[in-house]
Design an enzyme around this catalytic site. Sequence first.
Site, PDB file in Angstrom:
ATOM      1  N   HIS A 203       0.817  -1.207   0.000  1.00 44.69           N
ATOM      2  CA  HIS A 203       0.000   0.000   0.000  1.00 44.69           C
ATOM      3  C   HIS A 203       0.856   1.265   0.000  1.00 44.69           C
ATOM      4  O   HIS A 203       0.340   2.374  -0.105  1.00 44.69           O
ATOM      5  CB  HIS A 203      -0.924  -0.022   1.227  1.00 44.69           C
ATOM      6  CG  HIS A 203      -2.044   0.959   1.188  1.00 44.69           C
ATOM      7  ND1 HIS A 203      -2.141   2.018   2.065  1.00 44.69           N
ATOM      8  CD2 HIS A 203      -3.124   1.055   0.367  1.00 44.69           C
ATOM      9  CE1 HIS A 203      -3.229   2.712   1.798  1.00 44.69           C
ATOM     10  NE2 HIS A 203      -3.849   2.159   0.773  1.00 44.69           N
TER      11      HIS A 203
ATOM     12  N   TYR B 164      -9.362  13.882  -4.375  1.00 47.72           N
ATOM     13  CA  TYR B 164      -8.861  13.465  -3.065  1.00 47.72           C
ATOM     14  C   TYR B 164      -7.821  14.484  -2.596  1.00 47.72           C
ATOM     15  O   TYR B 164      -7.001  14.938  -3.396  1.00 47.72           O
ATOM     16  CB  TYR B 164      -8.163  12.099  -3.133  1.00 47.72           C
ATOM     17  CG  TYR B 164      -9.046  10.897  -3.325  1.00 47.72           C
ATOM     18  CD1 TYR B 164     -10.366  11.004  -3.755  1.00 47.72           C
ATOM     19  CD2 TYR B 164      -8.549   9.616  -3.098  1.00 47.72           C
ATOM     20  CE1 TYR B 164     -11.162   9.881  -3.931  1.00 47.72           C
ATOM     21  CE2 TYR B 164      -9.334   8.485  -3.285  1.00 47.72           C
ATOM     22  CZ  TYR B 164     -10.629   8.625  -3.700  1.00 47.72           C
ATOM     23  OH  TYR B 164     -11.414   7.513  -3.888  1.00 47.72           O
TER      24      TYR B 164
ATOM     25  N   ARG C 116     -11.230  11.135   9.151  1.00 47.36           N
ATOM     26  CA  ARG C 116     -12.368  11.282   8.243  1.00 47.36           C
ATOM     27  C   ARG C 116     -13.443  10.232   8.476  1.00 47.36           C
ATOM     28  O   ARG C 116     -14.624  10.526   8.496  1.00 47.36           O
ATOM     29  CB  ARG C 116     -11.899  11.195   6.791  1.00 47.36           C
ATOM     30  CG  ARG C 116     -13.011  11.458   5.772  1.00 47.36           C
ATOM     31  CD  ARG C 116     -12.643  10.998   4.389  1.00 47.36           C
ATOM     32  NE  ARG C 116     -12.756   9.561   4.221  1.00 47.36           N
ATOM     33  CZ  ARG C 116     -11.835   8.794   3.668  1.00 47.36           C
ATOM     34  NH1 ARG C 116     -10.713   9.321   3.247  1.00 47.36           N
ATOM     35  NH2 ARG C 116     -12.016   7.490   3.546  1.00 47.36           N
TER      36      ARG C 116
ATOM     37  N   HIS D  15      -7.950  12.597   2.351  1.00 49.15           N
ATOM     38  CA  HIS D  15      -7.249  11.322   2.193  1.00 49.15           C
ATOM     39  C   HIS D  15      -5.819  11.335   2.708  1.00 49.15           C
ATOM     40  O   HIS D  15      -5.218  10.278   2.917  1.00 49.15           O
ATOM     41  CB  HIS D  15      -7.268  10.933   0.705  1.00 49.15           C
ATOM     42  CG  HIS D  15      -6.876   9.528   0.421  1.00 49.15           C
ATOM     43  ND1 HIS D  15      -5.656   9.186  -0.112  1.00 49.15           N
ATOM     44  CD2 HIS D  15      -7.543   8.357   0.587  1.00 49.15           C
ATOM     45  CE1 HIS D  15      -5.591   7.872  -0.264  1.00 49.15           C
ATOM     46  NE2 HIS D  15      -6.718   7.345   0.148  1.00 49.15           N
TER      47      HIS D  15
END
Length: 693
Positions: free
Chosen positions: A437, A470, A566, A594
């Site tokens: 990731h 984002y 968020r 984000h």
Amino acid sequence: MHRDVKTGNYVNRDLSWVEFNRRVLQEAQDPTTPLLERLRFLGIVASNLDEFMSVRVAETKEKIKAGFTQKDFTGYTPSGLYRRLIKRTGAMVAEQYKTYRELIRLLAKKGVVLQEYNELNGTQQRAMDQYFHDIIFPVLTPMAVDQSRPFPLVHNKSVYLAVMLQKEEEQEDEPFFAIVQVPSNLPRVVPVPLRANSKKKTFILIEDLIKHHTHTLFSGYIPLAVQEFRLTRNADLSFNEEEAEDLLEAIEKELRRRRRGAPVRLEVCKDFRSDALLELQEEFEIQDPVYEIDGPLDLSFLAGFVDSIEGFSHLKYSPVKPVYPPEFLPRESHFELLRKQDVLVHHPYESFEPVTDFVLEASEDPRVMAIKMTLYRVNGDSRLIPALAHAAESGKQVTVVVELKARFDEERNIAWARKLEKAGCHVVYGLVGLKTHAKIILVVRREQNGLRRYVHVGTGNYNESTAKVYTDVGLFTSNPIIGEDASELFNEITGYSGPKAMQAFRVAPDGMKDELFSLIRRETEHALKGKRARIIAKINSLSHQDMIDELYVASQAGVQIDLIVRGVCCLRPGVEGLSENIRVISIVDRFLEHSRLFYFENSGNPDVYISSADWMTRNLKRRIELMCPVFDPSLKKMLVDILNLSLNDNVKARELMPGGNYVFVENEEPPLRSQTEAMGIIPWKPAEWSMST
């Protein structure tokens, strides 16, 4: 180490998610949000709920089926949690469709009308009849269900029509049952020709057209009822990576299995026939949840519908044109600039183009020896893929770590992987058992004094489309310490190198969690000694129990902690004796928040980091994640300014209460909407670095 903290001091992860989606729904209900944008938010609510049902609720149902009865750390058994989730999501769906009907009514007043077939005039009906005959009819496949024709495969999250029929000459027999899939490869919303002298735009849903013309699909039969239904299946992939000889083939096989995943949710239109419902429930072996929907099934079509409407820009947000970062203007060589300074880019206020240009320049530069990059989610028309392919074809060493297990992007990533391999790139699928990731690009370039490394580290995906909606940050640097760590990271991912102590990077699952705990404990020690102590973290989710416990201990020591979360947050702020020094806010606005940014006061000598990781168990234990320090004082100041903008938002910020609910931030300060403010001050012009209070 777990502290002695009661289960009641945590918010359940899935219940917290429901609260997050409720905040998205609030944006659809907000009269100050442009009308078409309210419809877009309503579509996002539907998409979010689809994924939640197909992954999180599906997982809970599987636990119940397997006989799990133990409580999680928030105090819920799977069955107890499931009942609560179904109740809350059911209430949300009812509110969602109430909002839909109100927005459609308001939209009609503005001249955009969604009508049913019977509401059209003769000319319009004839035009729609022709559209059905020419475009829709050839695509449809009526599927009867009887002794010789078993129930066909019903695809996940597709809209279908359940059709009850009787023969024209035998009206006393039991009705026959058939289904028709509403084509997903045709527009869901069909424009209708204007009425004479009308300026209104009229549309009709494709399923309404099909319902009206169903008789053309079943010659010799009379449709008694034609009603919509939709099935949600378990969409989580499940396979043993260690036993898979070829990961790409294993995932392709699992994707085919996903189409037959266990049913999780059944949606039917209002007043659905009981005999047809019984037929579906028996076939899908599902009793609950069955949602009766008063409106169109699957409101996720609204986002595309909003984009298709022309001439009503006054009902949308004003367009934002991201600026090209001034540091790169005129568009000189990235390498020449980065030898002199680091650059931080703030998306979507600043353009994603410098990232693409960085890879494009590297692919063309004859001095570049190697390009290494991670890819998690990439847009369909990405310019990065051809650039990497061109670099490989030009003889450069190109290594791309493609994450095949990026949920719901698996098929696209498989296609990219094959294209890159065909071009000569070294394509790696990451480490067994871990998702990659981290967001990082490494370029190795031959220069006068030897090889030099250039690095980009980001908080968001290398996706030009999402970079427009984002909020993320990216760091460009040629810092040799970061460059060396970047090489070590790629060696760990692509080879057999074991985890090494890095100078700057902290990488999950091996070192990031421990480093974060160490930083939190340092702030705790400083607070106990009367020194300045503060933590600010901007993340998408917080659900890791040990992390929450560490923050509770820091709060009790007097550390001021501000969390900008968020989505999911399992921590309860403001609990006396536990977390009274912790404040949690969530910002839901035009852009999806984000970026992951971490600030640790360190008694007046702050450390500031950017990261790909949220503070969740999956990020810290089951993914390759990256946390990178920002060394340049002026860039630290930029990040602190971004954090302070969020902390001072009193328009779109909601504060988490001890009871787990969120309320809009209200204070006597002048209105400050952080995203709007950010648009006005980009490009950033950092002053001398100092921590704002």
